[in-house]
Design a protein around this motif. Structure first.
Motif, mmCIF file in Angstrom:
data_model
loop_
_atom_site.group_PDB
_atom_site.id
_atom_site.type_symbol
_atom_site.label_atom_id
_atom_site.label_comp_id
_atom_site.label_asym_id
_atom_site.label_seq_id
_atom_site.Cartn_x
_atom_site.Cartn_y
_atom_site.Cartn_z
ATOM 1 N N ASN A 148 -5.620 16.903 75.394
ATOM 2 C CA ASN A 148 -5.723 15.506 74.969
ATOM 3 C C ASN A 148 -7.041 15.237 74.249
ATOM 4 O O ASN A 148 -7.075 14.513 73.240
ATOM 5 C CB ASN A 148 -5.555 14.568 76.167
ATOM 6 N N LEU A 149 -8.105 15.816 74.731
ATOM 7 C CA LEU A 149 -9.413 15.670 74.087
ATOM 8 C C LEU A 149 -9.381 16.243 72.672
ATOM 9 O O LEU A 149 -9.841 15.607 71.715
ATOM 10 C CB LEU A 149 -10.477 16.378 74.932
ATOM 11 N N CYS A 150 -8.806 17.410 72.527
ATOM 12 C CA CYS A 150 -8.709 18.043 71.212
ATOM 13 C C CYS A 150 -7.867 17.194 70.259
ATOM 14 O O CYS A 150 -8.210 17.039 69.088
ATOM 15 C CB CYS A 150 -8.114 19.440 71.356
ATOM 16 N N LYS A 151 -6.782 16.629 70.761
ATOM 17 C CA LYS A 151 -5.932 15.780 69.921
ATOM 18 C C LYS A 151 -6.714 14.583 69.384
ATOM 19 O O LYS A 151 -6.638 14.260 68.196
ATOM 20 C CB LYS A 151 -4.706 15.318 70.697
ATOM 21 N N VAL A 152 -7.491 13.943 70.235
ATOM 22 C CA VAL A 152 -8.295 12.798 69.801
ATOM 23 C C VAL A 152 -9.364 13.240 68.806
ATOM 24 O O VAL A 152 -9.553 12.613 67.759
ATOM 25 C CB VAL A 152 -8.927 12.074 71.015
ATOM 26 N N ILE A 153 -10.066 14.318 69.113
ATOM 27 C CA ILE A 153 -11.113 14.818 68.210
ATOM 28 C C ILE A 153 -10.524 15.091 66.827
ATOM 29 O O ILE A 153 -11.109 14.716 65.808
ATOM 30 C CB ILE A 153 -11.768 16.087 68.788
ATOM 31 N N CYS A 154 -9.364 15.734 66.793
ATOM 32 C CA CYS A 154 -8.754 16.110 65.511
ATOM 33 C C CYS A 154 -8.306 14.910 64.689
ATOM 34 O O CYS A 154 -8.039 15.045 63.492
ATOM 35 C CB CYS A 154 -7.599 17.070 65.746
ATOM 36 N N ASN A 155 -8.234 13.736 65.289
ATOM 37 C CA ASN A 155 -7.949 12.525 64.520
ATOM 38 C C ASN A 155 -9.143 12.114 63.662
ATOM 39 O O ASN A 155 -8.993 11.322 62.733
ATOM 40 C CB ASN A 155 -7.581 11.366 65.451
ATOM 41 N N TYR A 156 -10.322 12.624 63.977
ATOM 42 C CA TYR A 156 -11.552 12.185 63.310
ATOM 43 C C TYR A 156 -12.309 13.295 62.588
ATOM 44 O O TYR A 156 -12.993 13.033 61.608
ATOM 45 C CB TYR A 156 -12.494 11.534 64.335
ATOM 46 N N GLN A 157 -12.205 14.512 63.104
ATOM 47 C CA GLN A 157 -12.957 15.617 62.506
ATOM 48 C C GLN A 157 -12.395 16.940 63.011
ATOM 49 O O GLN A 157 -11.621 16.958 63.965
ATOM 50 C CB GLN A 157 -14.432 15.520 62.861
ATOM 51 N N PRO A 158 -12.781 18.051 62.381
ATOM 52 C CA PRO A 158 -12.305 19.354 62.847
ATOM 53 C C PRO A 158 -12.815 19.678 64.253
ATOM 54 O O PRO A 158 -13.866 19.200 64.668
ATOM 55 C CB PRO A 158 -12.895 20.333 61.831
ATOM 56 N N CYS A 159 -12.049 20.492 64.931
ATOM 57 C CA CYS A 159 -12.426 20.954 66.267
ATOM 58 C C CYS A 159 -12.583 22.475 66.217
ATOM 59 O O CYS A 159 -11.695 23.183 65.729
ATOM 60 C CB CYS A 159 -11.345 20.560 67.276
ATOM 61 N N LEU A 160 -13.701 22.961 66.691
ATOM 62 C CA LEU A 160 -13.953 24.399 66.814
ATOM 63 C C LEU A 160 -13.712 24.765 68.265
ATOM 64 O O LEU A 160 -14.324 24.188 69.165
ATOM 65 C CB LEU A 160 -15.382 24.736 66.410
ATOM 66 N N ILE A 161 -12.828 25.717 68.496
ATOM 67 C CA ILE A 161 -12.434 26.081 69.858
ATOM 68 C C ILE A 161 -12.854 27.519 70.133
ATOM 69 O O ILE A 161 -12.551 28.420 69.356
ATOM 70 C CB ILE A 161 -10.915 25.930 70.047
ATOM 71 N N VAL A 162 -13.515 27.722 71.252
ATOM 72 C CA VAL A 162 -13.879 29.060 71.700
ATOM 73 C C VAL A 162 -12.910 29.454 72.800
ATOM 74 O O VAL A 162 -12.676 28.680 73.740
ATOM 75 C CB VAL A 162 -15.325 29.098 72.237
ATOM 76 N N CYS A 163 -12.311 30.639 72.674
ATOM 77 C CA CYS A 163 -11.399 31.144 73.700
ATOM 78 C C CYS A 163 -11.790 32.570 74.079
ATOM 79 O O CYS A 163 -12.646 33.170 73.436
ATOM 80 C CB CYS A 163 -9.954 31.079 73.222
ATOM 81 N N ARG A 164 -11.156 33.110 75.109
ATOM 82 C CA ARG A 164 -11.537 34.418 75.656
ATOM 83 C C ARG A 164 -11.045 35.600 74.839
ATOM 84 O O ARG A 164 -11.758 36.576 74.645
ATOM 85 C CB ARG A 164 -10.964 34.572 77.063
ATOM 86 N N ASN A 165 -9.780 35.562 74.449
ATOM 87 C CA ASN A 165 -9.160 36.711 73.794
ATOM 88 C C ASN A 165 -7.915 36.247 73.033
ATOM 89 O O ASN A 165 -7.594 35.063 73.020
ATOM 90 C CB ASN A 165 -8.800 37.783 74.835
#
Length: 92
Positions: A45-62
């Protein structure tokens, strides 16, 4: 990175202009283990809101973690153009 009046580097405040937001995505093998499903939904949900306003950079494990995140973001109708995922080891 911006600098303070004396020239030393500083982190920007949350209200200042920025080019993207960085999220380090939780995984079940971490401190979030007991509440993983709830925190994962919160990050979606946080990512969805962020993406309404600006790009989101996501760090994941693998790559497996990345695929899982991408599938969930797709179900939330978040377009791939709105985020970028980076795989690296981290300790959240």
């Amino acid at each position: 990175m911006p600098s303070s009046p004396n020239g030393t580097p500083r982190f920007i405040a949350e209200w200042e202009p920025q080019s993207a937001t960085l999220l380090t995505w939780p995984h079940p093998d971490s401190d979030w283990q007991e509440n993983f499903d709830e925190i994962n939904r919160t990050y979606l949900n946080l990512c969805k809101v962020i993406c309404n306003y600006q790009p989101c950079l996501i760090v994941c494990r693998n790559r497996t973690h990345q695929q899982s995140i991408e599938e969930q973001l797709n179900l939330k109708h978040i377009k791939k153009e709105q985020y970028t995922i980076y795989c690296t080891d981290y300790n959240d």
